[in-house]
Scaffold this motif. Sequence first.
Motif, PDB file in Angstrom:
ATOM      1  N   ALA A  53       7.233  29.677  88.785  1.00 24.08           N
ATOM      2  CA  ALA A  53       7.558  28.374  89.378  1.00 24.08           C
ATOM      3  C   ALA A  53       6.321  27.481  89.398  1.00 24.08           C
ATOM      4  N   LEU A  54       5.188  28.069  89.756  1.00 19.84           N
ATOM      5  CA  LEU A  54       3.941  27.305  89.792  1.00 19.84           C
ATOM      6  C   LEU A  54       3.536  26.873  88.385  1.00 19.84           C
ATOM      7  N   ARG A  55       3.769  27.743  87.412  1.00 18.69           N
ATOM      8  CA  ARG A  55       3.422  27.411  86.024  1.00 18.69           C
ATOM      9  C   ARG A  55       4.274  26.229  85.523  1.00 18.69           C
ATOM     10  N   SER A  56       5.565  26.266  85.841  1.00 18.80           N
ATOM     11  CA  SER A  56       6.448  25.165  85.433  1.00 18.80           C
ATOM     12  C   SER A  56       6.061  23.865  86.132  1.00 18.80           C
ATOM     13  N   TYR A  57       5.670  23.978  87.382  1.00 12.72           N
ATOM     14  CA  TYR A  57       5.240  22.788  88.127  1.00 12.72           C
ATOM     15  C   TYR A  57       3.963  22.207  87.514  1.00 12.72           C
ATOM     16  N   ARG A  58       3.063  23.083  87.100  1.00 12.63           N
ATOM     17  CA  ARG A  58       1.815  22.625  86.469  1.00 12.63           C
ATOM     18  C   ARG A  58       2.125  21.861  85.185  1.00 12.63           C
ATOM     19  N   THR A  59       3.081  22.349  84.413  1.00 10.52           N
ATOM     20  CA  THR A  59       3.484  21.646  83.191  1.00 10.52           C
ATOM     21  C   THR A  59       4.081  20.288  83.534  1.00 10.52           C
ATOM     22  N   ARG A  60       4.862  20.250  84.588  1.00 11.79           N
ATOM     23  CA  ARG A  60       5.512  19.005  85.005  1.00 11.79           C
ATOM     24  C   ARG A  60       4.473  17.943  85.391  1.00 11.79           C
ATOM     25  N   LEU A  61       3.334  18.351  85.894  1.00 11.59           N
ATOM     26  CA  LEU A  61       2.315  17.390  86.315  1.00 11.59           C
ATOM     27  C   LEU A  61       1.785  16.564  85.152  1.00 11.59           C
ATOM     28  N   SER A  62       1.933  17.069  83.923  1.00 10.67           N
ATOM     29  CA  SER A  62       1.506  16.286  82.765  1.00 10.67           C
ATOM     30  C   SER A  62       2.460  15.117  82.507  1.00 10.67           C
ATOM     31  N   ILE A  63       3.681  15.229  83.057  1.00  7.86           N
ATOM     32  CA  ILE A  63       4.678  14.160  82.903  1.00  7.86           C
ATOM     33  C   ILE A  63       4.653  13.228  84.113  1.00  7.86           C
ATOM     34  N   THR A  64       4.535  13.830  85.294  1.00  6.43           N
ATOM     35  CA  THR A  64       4.507  13.042  86.536  1.00  6.43           C
ATOM     36  C   THR A  64       3.237  13.411  87.308  1.00  6.43           C
ATOM     37  N   PRO A  65       2.110  12.873  86.911  1.00  5.51           N
ATOM     38  CA  PRO A  65       0.837  13.265  87.544  1.00  5.51           C
ATOM     39  C   PRO A  65       0.740  12.780  88.983  1.00  5.51           C
ATOM     40  N   PRO A  66      -0.026  13.486  89.782  1.00  2.97           N
ATOM     41  CA  PRO A  66      -0.252  13.048  91.165  1.00  2.97           C
ATOM     42  C   PRO A  66      -1.200  11.859  91.199  1.00  2.97           C
ATOM     43  N   SER A  67      -1.343  11.260  92.367  1.00  3.95           N
ATOM     44  CA  SER A  67      -2.264  10.141  92.524  1.00  3.95           C
ATOM     45  C   SER A  67      -3.691  10.616  92.271  1.00  3.95           C
ATOM     46  N   SER A  68      -4.556   9.684  91.923  1.00  2.00           N
ATOM     47  CA  SER A  68      -5.922  10.041  91.527  1.00  2.00           C
ATOM     48  C   SER A  68      -6.684  10.748  92.645  1.00  2.00           C
ATOM     49  N   ASP A  69      -6.399  10.407  93.899  1.00  2.00           N
ATOM     50  CA  ASP A  69      -7.130  11.031  94.995  1.00  2.00           C
ATOM     51  C   ASP A  69      -6.686  12.470  95.253  1.00  2.00           C
ATOM     52  N   LEU A  70      -5.561  12.845  94.657  1.00  2.00           N
ATOM     53  CA  LEU A  70      -5.018  14.184  94.859  1.00  2.00           C
ATOM     54  C   LEU A  70      -5.125  15.051  93.617  1.00  2.00           C
TER      55      LEU A  70
END
Length: 341
Positions: A113-130
């Motif tokens: 689940a964490l691995r899939s979430y990490r991949t998702r961050l490349s599509i919907t990245p968090p804010s720069s401060d996070l």
Amino acid sequence: MAGIISKYLRSKPKLVWLKRRIRAWHIALALFRHDLVRSVQLNDWYSAPLSYGARSAQLLFWFHKLEKGLSINPQNPRFFGAEAASETCSKLRSWREEGLSLRDPVYLGAIEALRSYRTRLSITPPSSDLADSLIADIDAVLDGAATTESLRTPIKYHAGSDEVDIQTLEKLQIRRRSVRDFESTPVRIEIVERALASAILSPSACNRQPWRMHFYARREDIDGLLAFQNGNRGFGHTVPLLAVVAFDASSFFDATERSEGFLDTGLFLMSFLLALEAQGLSSCCLNWCVTPQTDMSARKIAKIPDSHTIVTLLAIGVAAGDAVVPASPRRSINDISSWQC
């Protein structure tokens, strides 16, 4: 003297009513105190050390939030899950530090689940401060972790609408009855285990799967437990396999979830009953309406952990050839449903 008092009370309906009300309140207060103490002691994820049951429930709770987020509106993705990802990382580190199995399906599911979430961050990245701290945290936890293909998430849902399926389910529902007369034939363990494997697919809050099953096949164990239950008179001696159906109260974070274990276990139990029925085994649920003292006495002789809350007993076996069952008429669906359309 007791006879005289009873006769006097019967002649005074209001006194009888008062006596019954006092007794009811006494029982209610005793049960309230018992449940309060158990809730304070067991529904608490913030005290250490945690049992495996509580630790695995924690991990399931947090990484299932990631799974759910990954399954919502994939056509219009947005950033989500910073807290759930951070907590999942924290719980995975604790898991490793405590030396728990790295082959456990709960642990492996969290990694995927964490691995899939990490991949998702490349599509919907968090804010720069996070971004830097969150991504670094996830990458550190995933570093060196093997991939488990069978647990990759999310997966494609295949909807179905098959008349054969609903007819099979209806036949099982109609055929399943509470049987109170069993053959002496020992119950085959592999049948019960297959039913468990089917029932474990039942839904539960945040996929924590709190249900716990304890089985007893020795005559002295069965009779000892049935002595605490008042609904098996006349047939308890024929029961070849008895289960104590329970849930692990430490699966829940605080008292706001006090009813969740009963709901989840009820869903599991119905699936289990149907899976038994489908394989030719009959059953009878035996309600567990007892005082705290009786509950504690039963769990002591049955060697049931303190964190497991008993929901019901379950008689399992092959129905006797001449067994009969109640017709048990059902309510109209109009009695049990309300539509606000």
